[in-house]
Each structure stands twice: as C-alpha cells, then as structure tokens.
Design a protein around this motif. Structure first.
Motif, short mmCIF file in Angstrom:
data_model
loop_
_atom_site.label_atom_id
_atom_site.label_comp_id
_atom_site.label_asym_id
_atom_site.label_seq_id
_atom_site.Cartn_x
_atom_site.Cartn_y
_atom_site.Cartn_z
N ALA A 45 1.03 -1.24 -0.09
CA ALA A 45 0.10 0.10 0.04
C ALA A 45 0.97 1.23 -0.08
CB ALA A 45 -0.84 -0.11 1.17
N ASP A 46 1.97 1.18 0.77
CA ASP A 46 2.99 2.35 0.50
C ASP A 46 3.69 2.48 -0.48
OD1 ASP A 46 1.96 2.94 3.29
OD2 ASP A 46 3.57 1.82 4.24
N GLY A 58 4.09 8.92 -3.98
CA GLY A 58 4.01 10.09 -3.12
C GLY A 58 5.56 11.02 -2.90
N ARG A 59 6.61 10.35 -3.12
CA ARG A 59 8.00 10.96 -3.06
C ARG A 59 7.95 12.15 -4.16
NH1 ARG A 59 13.32 9.69 -2.61
NH2 ARG A 59 14.43 11.52 -2.55
N ALA A 114 -2.62 -3.11 -15.72
CA ALA A 114 -1.10 -3.64 -15.90
C ALA A 114 -0.34 -3.62 -14.78
CB ALA A 114 -0.55 -2.63 -16.76
N PHE A 115 -0.68 -2.75 -13.78
CA PHE A 115 0.23 -3.08 -12.59
C PHE A 115 -0.33 -3.20 -11.42
CE2 PHE A 115 1.91 0.40 -15.57
CZ PHE A 115 3.10 -0.18 -15.64
N ARG A 116 -1.61 -3.87 -11.40
CA ARG A 116 -2.43 -4.24 -10.24
C ARG A 116 -2.64 -3.55 -9.22
NH1 ARG A 116 1.11 -8.54 -11.61
NH2 ARG A 116 0.02 -10.43 -12.49
N LEU A 117 -2.95 -2.00 -9.51
CA LEU A 117 -3.08 -0.98 -8.65
C LEU A 117 -4.58 -0.67 -8.39
CD1 LEU A 117 -0.62 1.52 -10.07
CD2 LEU A 117 0.07 -0.12 -8.36
N ASP A 118 -4.87 -0.17 -7.06
CA ASP A 118 -6.22 0.05 -6.95
C ASP A 118 -6.36 1.60 -7.45
OD1 ASP A 118 -5.42 2.32 -4.91
OD2 ASP A 118 -4.85 0.55 -3.68
N ARG A 119 -7.60 2.00 -7.54
CA ARG A 119 -7.81 3.39 -8.29
C ARG A 119 -7.16 4.52 -7.55
NH1 ARG A 119 -11.81 5.78 -11.31
NH2 ARG A 119 -12.22 7.91 -10.85
N GLN A 120 -7.15 4.49 -6.30
CA GLN A 120 -6.43 5.64 -5.76
C GLN A 120 -4.81 5.70 -5.81
OE1 GLN A 120 -7.85 7.98 -4.17
NE2 GLN A 120 -5.86 9.14 -3.82
N THR A 121 -4.44 4.50 -5.94
CA THR A 121 -2.95 4.51 -6.05
C THR A 121 -2.64 4.73 -7.48
OG1 THR A 121 -2.64 2.67 -4.36
CG2 THR A 121 -0.83 3.07 -6.20
N ALA A 122 -3.52 4.12 -8.50
CA ALA A 122 -3.16 4.51 -9.90
C ALA A 122 -3.30 6.06 -10.15
CB ALA A 122 -4.35 3.98 -10.90
N LEU A 123 -4.31 6.90 -9.33
CA LEU A 123 -4.38 8.26 -9.52
C LEU A 123 -3.37 9.05 -8.91
CD1 LEU A 123 -8.15 8.52 -8.54
CD2 LEU A 123 -6.99 9.22 -10.71
N TRP A 125 -0.21 7.75 -8.92
CA TRP A 125 0.81 7.74 -10.21
C TRP A 125 0.66 8.53 -11.31
CZ3 TRP A 125 5.23 5.97 -9.96
CH2 TRP A 125 5.81 5.06 -8.99
N MET A 126 -0.79 9.11 -11.61
CA MET A 126 -0.96 9.89 -12.97
C MET A 126 -0.60 11.11 -12.30
SD MET A 126 -4.35 8.51 -14.43
CE MET A 126 -4.33 9.62 -15.59
N HIS A 127 -0.90 11.65 -11.07
CA HIS A 127 -0.66 12.93 -10.46
C HIS A 127 1.12 13.11 -10.53
CE1 HIS A 127 -0.55 16.53 -8.58
NE2 HIS A 127 -0.42 16.13 -7.14
N ALA A 128 1.73 12.06 -10.01
CA ALA A 128 3.48 12.14 -9.91
C ALA A 128 3.72 12.25 -11.68
CB ALA A 128 3.84 10.83 -9.46
N PHE A 129 3.26 11.57 -12.60
CA PHE A 129 3.51 11.77 -13.90
C PHE A 129 3.27 13.04 -14.22
CE2 PHE A 129 2.83 7.07 -14.85
CZ PHE A 129 4.06 6.75 -14.17
N GLU A 130 2.11 13.61 -13.96
CA GLU A 130 1.81 15.09 -14.50
C GLU A 130 2.64 16.15 -14.06
OE1 GLU A 130 -1.99 18.11 -14.20
OE2 GLU A 130 -1.93 16.16 -12.96
#
Length: 203
Positions: A45-46, A58-59, A114-123, A125-130
């Motif tokens: 989860a972390d 989160g980093r 593809a990465f077996r992520l829950d919705r919150q975690t995928a979001l 990652w998208m924020h990190a990419f942005e």
C-alpha cells in the motif's frame, strides 16, 4: 540510463525460464517472504510499484526538489547532445515524446490492470507523472531560451485523444507514426533545407 541499459543486457543473457520467473508477481511475493532483503520488490500500500529502482508516487508529489532533480538528470542527456554538437558541428533535434499516461479516461483503467493498482494508487501515479511532465516542460523552455538556434520539441500532448493513437500506455498504432512524422518534419524542414543548400554550395 546507463544502469538501465546494463540491466536490459543482463536480462537478455539470462535463460528464458529465469526471465519468466523474475517477471512473476507470485514469485516476487514468495521470495519476499523467504528473503526479507527482497521485500522492496513487492507492491504494498505504501509502495505499490514492484521494481528494484522505483520510488512511491508520494515521493514525487511531496518533494519538489526530487522531481526537479530527476528531470534535470534526464535532460542532461540533451545537454550532452548540445555540447557535442558545438564540438562536432551538427544540429541536434531533441524531442520529448507524447504521453498517454496523463489522460485519466485512457490511462487509469490500464494502469490499474497492468500494474495491479487500486484506483487511488493509480491516480497518485498519474499525479506524479503530471508533475514530472510539467517540470520537463519548464526545463525544456529553459533550454530553448539558452539555445534559441536549436530545436527542442515537447510533444507531450500531441496525440489526443489517446484512445485513437495508443494501443497501450506506451505504444502507438502505425497511423500515429504518420502524425508524429508530419509534426517533426514541419519543425525541422527549415533545418533540412538549409543543410541541402549547404551541400549544393560545396559542390
């Protein structure tokens, strides 16, 4: 990038069974239970991304300096091309590729699957990419200002909607290559014309 290339070469020397085993999600979980030193390779989860050199999203989100430094390191390759061009008298063209991972309607379900992520975690990652792509855009503008005679293209948002051009998060359909080629040629056509004229004059 050099370390990534070394890892890629090493994987290609491994026997096929070993490559398949290393890519197994179940194998990574079992190995982590048997060897505590391997736990960092298992999604949690972390730190939901399974990878030897990955950081949690989160980093990136919370540490602006980290994002800035990562992009600076990436674009240092462009800077090397610029410096080599000055020494060897060629005209570099540096291009940041389009990104499908920034569109939530397209990227979110694919990242979750593809990465077996829950919705919150995928979001996350998208924020990190942005954040990373925004920083890349800022630094590319700085490069343009420092080298106004060179070509730096940021094509991040070119292929929209991504459903029309991408068949996964990183690969495009053949038709998209035509769109990319036309855009790139439109930017570099003056450079090509000038080079051809220079060749004719030397003849």
């Amino acid at each position: 990038m050099e370390e990534a290339w070394d890892l890629s070469r090493q994987e290609r020397r491994e026997p096929l069974w070993r490559v398949a085993l290393e890519r197994s999600h179940l194998f990574r979980i079992v190995r982590a239970r048997l060897d505590p030193n391997k736990r960092k390779l298992v999604p949690t989860a972390d730190d939901p991304f399974a990878g030897t050199n990955a950081v949690p999203p989160g980093r990136v989100i919370s540490d602006r300096n980290f994002a800035v430094n990562q992009i600076t390191a990436y674009l240092s390759n462009w800077q090397k091309l610029v410096e080599l061009a000055a020494a060897y008298h060629y005209q570099p063209v540096c291009i940041l590729s389009p990104a499908a991972g920034l569109d939530p309607d397209f990227a979110l379900p694919r990242m979750m699957s593809a990465f077996r992520l829950d919705r919150q975690t995928a979001l996350q990652w998208m924020h990190a990419f942005e954040i990373l792509y925004q920083e890349a855009g800022r630094q590319i503008e700085n490069l343009r200002a420092a080298h106004p005679d060179l070509i730096f293209l940021n094509l991040t948002g070119l292929l929209k909607p991504p459903q029309q051009y991408y068949w996964d998060l990183g690969h495009v359909y053949d038709e998209a290559n035509t769109v990319l080629a036309e855009r790139i040629y439109g930017e570099i056509a003056p450079l090509i014309d000038a080079s051809l004229r220079s060749l004719e004059e030397r003849r």
